[in-house]
Design an enzyme around this catalytic site. Structure first.
Site, PDB file in Angstrom:
ATOM      1  N   VAL A   1      23.145  54.953  50.535  1.00  0.00           N
ATOM      2  CA  VAL A   1      22.634  53.885  49.666  1.00  0.00           C
ATOM      3  C   VAL A   1      21.329  54.308  48.990  1.00  0.00           C
ATOM      4  O   VAL A   1      21.157  54.120  47.773  1.00  0.00           O
ATOM      5  CB  VAL A   1      22.451  52.571  50.454  1.00  0.00           C
ATOM      6  CG1 VAL A   1      22.028  51.455  49.509  1.00  0.00           C
ATOM      7  CG2 VAL A   1      23.734  52.195  51.190  1.00  0.00           C
TER       8      VAL A   1
ATOM      9  N   LYS B   1      27.527  39.730  58.562  1.00  0.00           N
ATOM     10  CA  LYS B   1      27.572  39.252  57.165  1.00  0.00           C
ATOM     11  C   LYS B   1      27.872  37.752  57.126  1.00  0.00           C
ATOM     12  O   LYS B   1      27.268  37.000  56.358  1.00  0.00           O
ATOM     13  CB  LYS B   1      28.627  40.047  56.389  1.00  0.00           C
ATOM     14  CG  LYS B   1      28.297  41.540  56.289  1.00  0.00           C
ATOM     15  CD  LYS B   1      29.475  42.361  55.804  1.00  0.00           C
ATOM     16  CE  LYS B   1      29.146  43.858  55.785  1.00  0.00           C
ATOM     17  NZ  LYS B   1      30.289  44.723  55.559  1.00  0.00           N
TER      18      LYS B   1
HETATM   19  P1  NAP Z   1      22.946  56.550  56.042  1.00  0.00           P
HETATM   20  O1  NAP Z   1      23.723  57.264  55.026  1.00  0.00           O
HETATM   21  O2  NAP Z   1      23.204  56.820  57.481  1.00  0.00           O
HETATM   22  O3  NAP Z   1      21.404  56.811  55.746  1.00  0.00           O
HETATM   23  C1  NAP Z   1      20.382  56.359  56.583  1.00  0.00           C
HETATM   24  C2  NAP Z   1      19.081  56.955  56.106  1.00  0.00           C
HETATM   25  O4  NAP Z   1      18.036  56.454  56.898  1.00  0.00           O
HETATM   26  C3  NAP Z   1      19.029  58.474  56.201  1.00  0.00           C
HETATM   27  O5  NAP Z   1      18.458  59.004  55.049  1.00  0.00           O
HETATM   28  C4  NAP Z   1      18.136  58.734  57.417  1.00  0.00           C
HETATM   29  O6  NAP Z   1      17.399  59.920  57.305  1.00  0.00           O
HETATM   30  C5  NAP Z   1      17.222  57.536  57.327  1.00  0.00           C
HETATM   31  N1  NAP Z   1      16.664  57.203  58.630  1.00  0.00           N
HETATM   32  C6  NAP Z   1      17.328  56.885  59.759  1.00  0.00           C
HETATM   33  N2  NAP Z   1      16.459  56.687  60.757  1.00  0.00           N
HETATM   34  C7  NAP Z   1      15.233  56.917  60.250  1.00  0.00           C
HETATM   35  C8  NAP Z   1      13.935  56.907  60.789  1.00  0.00           C
HETATM   36  N3  NAP Z   1      13.729  56.645  62.076  1.00  0.00           N
HETATM   37  N4  NAP Z   1      12.901  57.194  59.982  1.00  0.00           N
HETATM   38  C9  NAP Z   1      13.108  57.488  58.675  1.00  0.00           C
HETATM   39  N5  NAP Z   1      14.332  57.514  58.113  1.00  0.00           N
HETATM   40  C10 NAP Z   1      15.366  57.246  58.895  1.00  0.00           C
HETATM   41  O7  NAP Z   1      23.068  54.960  55.867  1.00  0.00           O
HETATM   42  P2  NAP Z   1      23.590  54.175  54.593  1.00  0.00           P
HETATM   43  O8  NAP Z   1      25.081  54.167  54.611  1.00  0.00           O
HETATM   44  O9  NAP Z   1      22.870  54.618  53.385  1.00  0.00           O
HETATM   45  O10 NAP Z   1      23.152  52.678  54.984  1.00  0.00           O
HETATM   46  C11 NAP Z   1      21.835  52.233  54.830  1.00  0.00           C
HETATM   47  C12 NAP Z   1      21.798  50.707  55.031  1.00  0.00           C
HETATM   48  O11 NAP Z   1      22.651  50.106  54.067  1.00  0.00           O
HETATM   49  C13 NAP Z   1      22.319  50.235  56.389  1.00  0.00           C
HETATM   50  O12 NAP Z   1      21.602  49.085  56.775  1.00  0.00           O
HETATM   51  C14 NAP Z   1      23.763  49.860  56.105  1.00  0.00           C
HETATM   52  O13 NAP Z   1      24.284  48.902  56.994  1.00  0.00           O
HETATM   53  C15 NAP Z   1      23.618  49.282  54.721  1.00  0.00           C
HETATM   54  N6  NAP Z   1      24.850  49.286  53.927  1.00  0.00           N
HETATM   55  C16 NAP Z   1      25.515  50.457  53.730  1.00  0.00           C
HETATM   56  C17 NAP Z   1      26.667  50.445  52.949  1.00  0.00           C
HETATM   57  C18 NAP Z   1      27.409  51.712  52.671  1.00  0.00           C
HETATM   58  O14 NAP Z   1      28.419  51.667  51.973  1.00  0.00           O
HETATM   59  N7  NAP Z   1      26.962  52.872  53.149  1.00  0.00           N
HETATM   60  C19 NAP Z   1      27.140  49.242  52.430  1.00  0.00           C
HETATM   61  C20 NAP Z   1      26.420  48.068  52.645  1.00  0.00           C
HETATM   62  C21 NAP Z   1      25.263  48.105  53.393  1.00  0.00           C
HETATM   63  P3  NAP Z   1      18.078  61.398  57.251  1.00  0.00           P
HETATM   64  O15 NAP Z   1      18.922  61.409  56.016  1.00  0.00           O
HETATM   65  O16 NAP Z   1      16.963  62.344  57.167  1.00  0.00           O
HETATM   66  O17 NAP Z   1      18.887  61.501  58.503  1.00  0.00           O
HETATM   67  N1  HSE Z   2      31.469  49.488  57.466  1.00  0.00           N
HETATM   68  C1  HSE Z   2      31.440  48.526  56.398  1.00  0.00           C
HETATM   69  C2  HSE Z   2      32.861  48.269  55.903  1.00  0.00           C
HETATM   70  C3  HSE Z   2      30.619  48.990  55.214  1.00  0.00           C
HETATM   71  O1  HSE Z   2      33.790  48.954  56.321  1.00  0.00           O
HETATM   72  O2  HSE Z   2      33.040  47.362  55.099  1.00  0.00           O
HETATM   73  C4  HSE Z   2      29.197  48.571  55.259  1.00  0.00           C
HETATM   74  O3  HSE Z   2      29.031  47.213  55.412  1.00  0.00           O
END
Ligand code: NAP
Ligand code: HSE
Length: 429
Positions: free
Chosen positions: A15, A207
Site C-alpha cells: 500500500v 471491517k
Molecule cells: P506490507 O506489504 O506487509 O507492508 C508493511 C510495511 O510496513 C513494510 O514496508 C514494512 O517494512 C513496514 N513495517 C512493518 N513493521 C514495521 C516497523 N516495526 N517499523 C517500521 N516499518 C514497519 O503490508 P500492506 O499490504 O502494504 O498493508 C499495509 C496496511 O494496509 C495494513 O494495515 C493492511 O491491513 C492494510 N491493507 C492492505 C491491503 C492490501 O491489499 N495489501 C488492503 C487493505 C488494507 P519493510 O518493507 O522494511 O519490511
Molecule cells: N486479506 C484481505 C482480503 C485484503 O483478502 O480481502 C486486505 O484487507
C-alpha cells in the site's frame, strides 16, 4: 504560495509504495483538485536498504515510525504498517499527541482501539481517516458518513474478504476441495501472513465492526462480532446450495435490533440471482440499506496496490481540502456502547446431514423440527451411500436458538449419522 500538505508515511509495502506512486505520477492533478501541493517529507519502514521499485530520493528516513510520527515538519501521519498493536498503535498515538492528522489502512488497529484513538484525536481537533481499511478501493466509509448521513441505516451487509470469496468461487466453479482452493489462493499470494485472519473471518470481522460503528452511532466493538470462518464449508454444501438456488458467501451483516446490535461474519446462503450471489473471485461488495435511500450496492477491488492506495489518497485529499469529519461520522464522545444481540434476527436455515437408512428416520427429524417450533420449507433426500442417506432441509424463518434446540433433539433420535451442517440463509433481494 499555497501551503503544502506535508506527509510522513510509515510502511512502504504494497500500500505504501502504491501511495508514493500515485503521488509521483499525479502531483499536479492532486494539487489542482485540492488547491495545494501534497508532499512527502519523510518515510519509515523496517529495512532501509530494500529496493521498493520507487524512488525515495528527497525524503528523510526514520528507522522508528514513532520518531516519524513526532516530526515537526509533517502535517499528516500516514500509517501503512498494519497490526492491531505495536508500532502501528504506538506511532498513531504519538502522531495524535504531537498534533498530526492520521490516515490509515489498518482495520485491525481501529477495530480494537478505534474508540480510544478517535477520542484522543477529537480532543485536539484532529482527524483519523480510514477509507482503505474497509473494502480497499470501494469508498464505503465516505458513502456511509457523507452520502447516506441523512438515513437511518437498516442493514449493512458485505463480502469484504476477497481471499475467502476467491476460495469459495473456485470451489464452486472448478470443483476444488477447500484445501485445494486454499492452496491455490496461497500460491497466488492472496493469503495474509496469518491465513486465519482471512479464512477465520477475522479480517472481514474487523471491517464489519468499523462499518457498524458508523451506521449505528456505536463504539466499534470487534469482540461483539459473531465470527465463523469458511474452513468447514465443503464442496457438497456448495453443490447442494447451488441445487436449491443459493451461493455460499462469507457474509458480514450488521443490524440494530430491539435487543441490541447484531454483528455477524459467517458463511451464509444468499440467492444465486442476487448481486451478492453473483459476486465472483476476489472482488468485494458492500450492500447498504437506508430508510430513505433503499438499497445501495457498492462493488469493487477490496485489496491490491492500486485500489487500496486510491482510497488512502482520497483521505489525504480530503484533509488537504480542509474536510474534517469525525472518525466514525459523529463525535466519538457521543458514540454509544451497544448491547450485543447474538442471532436475534429470525432467518431461514439450511440444514444438511446424513441419516441412518432406517424406517421412520426422516419422520423423527421432522418431528424434532416441529417440536422446536420450526416449519420446513423444502426437504430433499439424495441417493443412499453405505447405509446413510444425505438429507437437505430448508426451514422457514426461525431463530438460531430454535435451531439449536432441534439439533439437540436430533441427537436424541439416534438416526443422525453425521454432525449436521447449519448455514443461515440471508434474505437479500
Ligand atoms: P506490507 O506489504 O506487509 O507492508 C508493511 C510495511 O510496513 C513494510 O514496508 C514494512 O517494512 C513496514 N513495517 C512493518 N513493521 C514495521 C516497523 N516495526 N517499523 C517500521 N516499518 C514497519 O503490508 P500492506 O499490504 O502494504 O498493508 C499495509 C496496511 O494496509 C495494513 O494495515 C493492511 O491491513 C492494510 N491493507 C492492505 C491491503 C492490501 O491489499 N495489501 C488492503 C487493505 C488494507 P519493510 O518493507 O522494511 O519490511
Ligand atoms: N486479506 C484481505 C482480503 C485484503 O483478502 O480481502 C486486505 O484487507
Amino acid at each position: 504560495m499555497t501551503t503544502p500538505l506535508r506527509l510522513g508515511i510509515a510502511g512502504l509495502g504494497t500500500v505504501g509504495v502504491g501511495v508514493i506512486k500515485i503521488l509521483h505520477q499525479k502531483a499536479n492533478l492532486l494539487a489542482e483538485r485540492t488547491g495545494r501541493p501534497i508532499e512527502i517529507v519523510a518515510v519509515s519502514a523496517r529495512s532501509k536498504g530494500k529496493d521498493r521499485g520507487v524512488s525515495l530520493d528527497g525524503y528523510a528516513w526514520e528507522d522508528d515510525p514513532v520518531a516519524l510520527a513526532k516530526r515537526d515538519d509533517i502535517d499528516v501521519f500516514v500509517e501503512l504498517m498494519g497490526g492491531d498493536s505495536g508500532p502501528a498503535k504506538d506511532a498513531t498515538e504519538a502522531a495524535l499527541a504531537s498534533g498530526k492528522d492520521v490516515v490509515t489502512a489498518n482495520k485491525a488497529l481501529l477495530a480494537h482501539h478505534g474508540q480510544n484513538l478517535a477520542e484522543i484525536a477529537e480532543a485536539s481537533n484532529h482527524v483519523i481517516r480510514f477509507e482503505a481499511a474497509v473494502a480497499g478501493g470501494i469508498p464505503v466509509i465516505k458513502a456511509l458518513t457523507e452520502g447516506l448521513a441523512g438515513n437511518d441505516i437498516t442493514r449493512v451487509m458485505g463480502v469484504m474478504n476477497g481471499t475467502c470469496n476467491y476460495i469459495l468461487t473456485r470451489m464452486e466453479n472448478a470443483g476444488l476441495t477447500y484445501e485445494e482452493a486454499f492452496a491455490e489462493a496461497d500460491g497466488l499470494g492472496y493469503l495474509e501472513a496469518d491465513p486465519n485472519l482471512d479464512v477465520g473471518g477475522i479480517d472481514a470481522g474487523h471491517k464489519l465492526a468499523l462499518l457498524a460503528a458508523i451506521a449505528y452511532g456505536t463504539q466499534p466493538d470487534f469482540d461483539a462480532v459473531e465470527l465463523e470462518g469458511i474452513g468447514s464449508i465443503t464442496i457438497e454444501d456448495i453443490r447442494q446450495a447451488a441445487d436449491m438456488g443459493y451461493k455460499i458467501k462469507l457474509l458480514g451483516v450488521a443490524q440494530m435490533t430491539g435487543r441490541g446490535l447484531e454483528q455477524r461474519m459467517s458463511p451464509c446462503l444468499v440467492p444465486a440471482t442476487s448481486p451478492l450471489g453473483q459476486l465472483e473471485g476476489g472482488t468485494n461488495m458492500v450492500v447498504l440499506e437506508g430508510d430513505h435511500v433503499g438499497q445501495i450496492v457498492l462493488r469493487g477491488a477490496g485489496a491490491g496496490e492500486g485500489p487500496t492506495a486510491s482510497a488512502v489518497l482520497g483521505d489525504i485529499m480530503d484533509i488537504a481540502r480542509g474536510i474534517r469529519i469525525s472518525t466514525f461520522g459523529q463525535p466519538a464522545a457521543g458514540l454509544t456502547k451497544a448491547r450485543a444481540a447474538r442471532a436475534a434476527i429470525a432467518a431461514p436455515y439450511y440444514l444438511r446431514m446424513e441419516l441412518h437408512d432406517k424406517p421412520g428416520a426422516l419422520a423423527k427429524i421432522a418431528t424434532q423440527l416441529g417440536e422446536a417450533g420450526i416449519s420446513i420449507d423444502r426437504m430433499r433426500q439424495y441417493g443412499h451411500n453405505a447405509g446413510a442417506a444425505p438429507v437437505l432441509i430448508v426451514t422457514h424463518k426461525t431463530t438460531r436458538n430454535a435451531v439449536e434446540d432441534a439439533l439437540k433433539g436430533f441427537d436424541r433420535t439416534g438416526v443422525v449419522a453425521t454432525k449436521p451442517v447449519v448455514i443461515r440463509i440471508e434474505t437479500v433481494e
